[in-house]
Design a protein around this motif. Structure first.
Motif, PDB file in Angstrom:
ATOM      1  N   UNK A  23       8.187   1.829 -12.210  1.00 32.53           N
ATOM      2  CA  UNK A  23       9.468   1.208 -12.511  1.00 32.53           C
ATOM      3  C   UNK A  23       9.278   0.191 -13.624  1.00 32.53           C
ATOM      4  N   UNK A  24      10.274   0.086 -14.502  1.00 28.07           N
ATOM      5  CA  UNK A  24      10.152  -0.803 -15.658  1.00 28.07           C
ATOM      6  C   UNK A  24       9.927  -2.248 -15.223  1.00 28.07           C
ATOM      7  N   UNK A  25      10.603  -2.655 -14.164  1.00 28.83           N
ATOM      8  CA  UNK A  25      10.489  -4.036 -13.704  1.00 28.83           C
ATOM      9  C   UNK A  25       9.585  -4.074 -12.467  1.00 28.83           C
ATOM     10  N   UNK A  26       8.317  -3.685 -12.656  1.00 28.88           N
ATOM     11  CA  UNK A  26       7.395  -3.609 -11.531  1.00 28.88           C
ATOM     12  C   UNK A  26       6.936  -4.997 -11.120  1.00 28.88           C
ATOM     13  N   UNK A  27       6.370  -5.060  -9.907  1.00 32.76           N
ATOM     14  CA  UNK A  27       5.836  -6.334  -9.428  1.00 32.76           C
ATOM     15  C   UNK A  27       4.729  -6.832 -10.336  1.00 32.76           C
ATOM     16  N   UNK A 237       1.622   4.480 -11.447  1.00 27.80           N
ATOM     17  CA  UNK A 237       2.201   3.826 -10.275  1.00 27.80           C
ATOM     18  C   UNK A 237       2.511   2.344 -10.527  1.00 27.80           C
ATOM     19  N   UNK A 238       2.185   1.849 -11.713  1.00 31.14           N
ATOM     20  CA  UNK A 238       2.432   0.453 -12.014  1.00 31.14           C
ATOM     21  C   UNK A 238       1.417  -0.479 -11.398  1.00 31.14           C
ATOM     22  N   UNK A 239       0.239   0.042 -11.062  1.00 30.60           N
ATOM     23  CA  UNK A 239      -0.817  -0.778 -10.469  1.00 30.60           C
ATOM     24  C   UNK A 239      -1.793  -1.301 -11.518  1.00 30.60           C
TER      25      UNK A 239
END
Length: 544
Positions: A23-27, A237-239
């Motif tokens: 997601x563009x606004x990841x954690x 996965x934005x990790x």
């Protein structure tokens, strides 16, 4: 002759794991002061004389000279420099403070110079001689011959400046916690997992062309993830914010979705060095036959799918000064290869399809692969090479060395191997001296891997050269390398250096295979990445 090892590769395939895009606004994006970077190889020490140790060390140590992402030299710890024959004089900044509280001065730089000479045989091969202090902030580097590229070399992390007190420690301690004046310090090293770097809030001497003050990031989590597919999945996965070496099969996709950057390392590419001292490659005709039969360009295109370019020059990288394009040399020509093999006495094929001479000896080539040098895709490329040369009857025994074999120095003696694949990152044509200078009187079996053992210094008496994997004993070649450095006319110097590259190709001493490439892929919100031919720097990065 020692028993030669014959192990064929099992078939392997790259399994690519599919995952939804982050997601563009990841954690992770919201952690604006922390960068999570995934790297492939964890060094044993940050003071191995090896690029894998130099990547994280670059974040900690500053150099006298800065090489930016466009390969332009700029002032850093040195404000200016000039050459007079075999002497380079550097004027230092007077406001630099190391993270242990000590200050930069000419004595500190001289101490570092002597340290470089002590720990690596490759430094004298770049004609370094001695450092002389002129005054508190002026130092002169003397070279054995005129060295036109000394500032280029000094921009490398290999020549990052350590604090003076830190060099009094044991080498193991230096490697576990180098102390520099850089934008980050080493906070913690979790072996087998990650290095945590923390911002140096006192930093005020960023190199010319940067913002100059403390880094924007507070923390860098430099994680070691050997598997390329796992690194890619973490990015998806934005990790992870940034990863090194995404799988080649994903490179085109990455270019459409992510921040991507590629730099080709200077020095020598991923090259096949052929042992000319012993074994079949002592015969030039067999070396040339292998070159014509290898179909290297097609292998690189098939395995790396455009992510890494073919390189036909076995002596030089295209990012090294006065490079000669040799990509058209030794194009795939199996008929020519067979002609040369028959001329060399290998006129018959045995029942397995391998060439034998009149004594019934099989034309067999031993090719040990170093897992610290050749990644999983490189192993697949070696498999393909094995299949190609079999078509003309050459038996290529390629195998990956075990850690036990590496530690024991196996496959380093003249009668143990025929090919070594490897790169050498060095930003000057003196890479030629490093790779081709004949060994001196001390011929002990020292290797690059032996040098990397903690708490051991490489320098020994007798001028050995463990980096001459071709095992060249051609002093005329070495004299021509020195003569090129002594040439003061740049045009003449270029002509001489290109003639040397052509000679190495004509003699088939080393065959270019593929570029030593630094491929990075990152989230679109990562801005300010500095990516030079020495690797990534995180000093200017912002996440927004």
């Amino acid at each position: 002759m020692l028993l030669r090892k014959t192990i064929l590769f099992a078939a392997t395939a790259l399994a690519i794991v599919q995952a939804p895009a982050a997601l563009a606004n990841s954690a992770l994006q919201n952690q604006s002061d922390t960068l999570v970077y995934l790297h492939s190889i964890e060094p044993k020490s940050l003071y191995q004389w090896w690029t894998q140790a130099e990547y994280p060390r670059r974040q900690i140590l500053d150099s006298l000279v800065y090489l930016d992402g466009e390969q332009k030299l700029r002032p850093w710890l040195a404000k200016s420099w000039k050459q007079e024959g075999s002497v380079w004089t550097f004027t230092l900044r007077d406001d630099v403070v190391f993270t242990d509280g000590s200050k930069l001065d000419a004595d500190t730089v001289a101490k570092n110079f002597n340290f470089w000479l002590k720990i690596s045989t490759s430094v004298p091969d770049s004609f370094f001689k001695e450092a002389k202090v002129i005054d508190a902030h002026t130092i002169a580097f003397h070279t054995t011959v005129a060295q036109p590229w000394l500032p280029d070399l000094l921009s490398s992390t290999a020549f990052g400046i350590n604090s003076s007190p830190s060099l009094d420690r044991d080498l193991k301690e230096i490697g576990e916690n180098p102390i520099g004046s850089g934008p980050f310090t080493l906070k913690e090293w979790k072996r087998g997992e990650e290095i945590i770097l923390e911002r140096n809030d006192a930093y005020q001497w960023g190199p010319e062309g940067t913002h100059g003050g403390p880094a924007y990031l507070k923390t860098v989590r430099w994680k070691f993830v050997p598997d390329a597919n796992a690194r890619w999945l973490a990015l998806e996965k934005g990790e992870a914010d940034l990863i090194q070496e995404p799988p080649s099969v994903k490179w085109q996709e990455a270019q459409g979705k992510y921040l991507t950057s590629q730099r080709l390392a200077p020095g020598r590419n991923q090259t096949l060095s052929l042992n000319v001292e012993a074994g079949p490659f002592a015969d030039k005709r067999i070396r040339q036959a292998f070159a014509y039969a290898s179909n290297r360009q097609q292998i690189v295109q098939s395995v790396f799918r455009g992510a890494i370019p073919f390189e036909g020059n076995g002596a030089y990288s295209q990012t090294t000064q006065d490079y000669l394009d040799l990509n058209s040399e030794y194009g795939y020509n199996p008929a020519k290869a067979i002609e040369l093999l028959e001329e060399a006495g290998y006129t018959k094929l045995n029942a397995e399809g391998y060439r034998v001479n009149s004594d019934g000896k099989v034309l067999e080539v031993v090719f040990p692969l170093y897992p610290t040098v050749v990644n999983a895709e490189g192993v697949i490329a070696a498999q393909a090479l094995q299949a190609e040369v079999k078509k003309v009857g050459i038996k290529l025994n390629a195998f990956v060395l075990t850690q036990t074999e590496l530690a024991a120095g196996r496959y380093t003696k003249a009668d143990e191997y025929d090919i070594v694949q490897g790169y050498w990152t060095w930003y000057a044509p003196t890479v030629l001296s490093i790779n081709y200078r004949p060994a001196g009187v001390n011929t002990q079996p020292s290797t690059i891997y032996g040098r990397q053992q903690l708490n051991q210094f490489a320098a020994v008496d007798g001028n050995p050269n463990p980096h001459n994997r071709v095992r060249s004993n051609d002093w005329k070649l070495q004299e021509s390398i020195i003569a090129a450095h002594e040439q003061t006319d740049p045009a003449q110097r270029k002509q001489q250096l290109q003639a040397i590259q052509q000679h190495i190709s004509d003699e088939a001493l080393a065959l270019g295979f593929y570029a030593s490439a630094y491929n990075l892929a990152g989230q679109p919100y990562v801005n300010g990445l500095i990516h030079s031919i020495f690797g990534p720097q995180f000093y200017e990065i912002k996440k927004n």
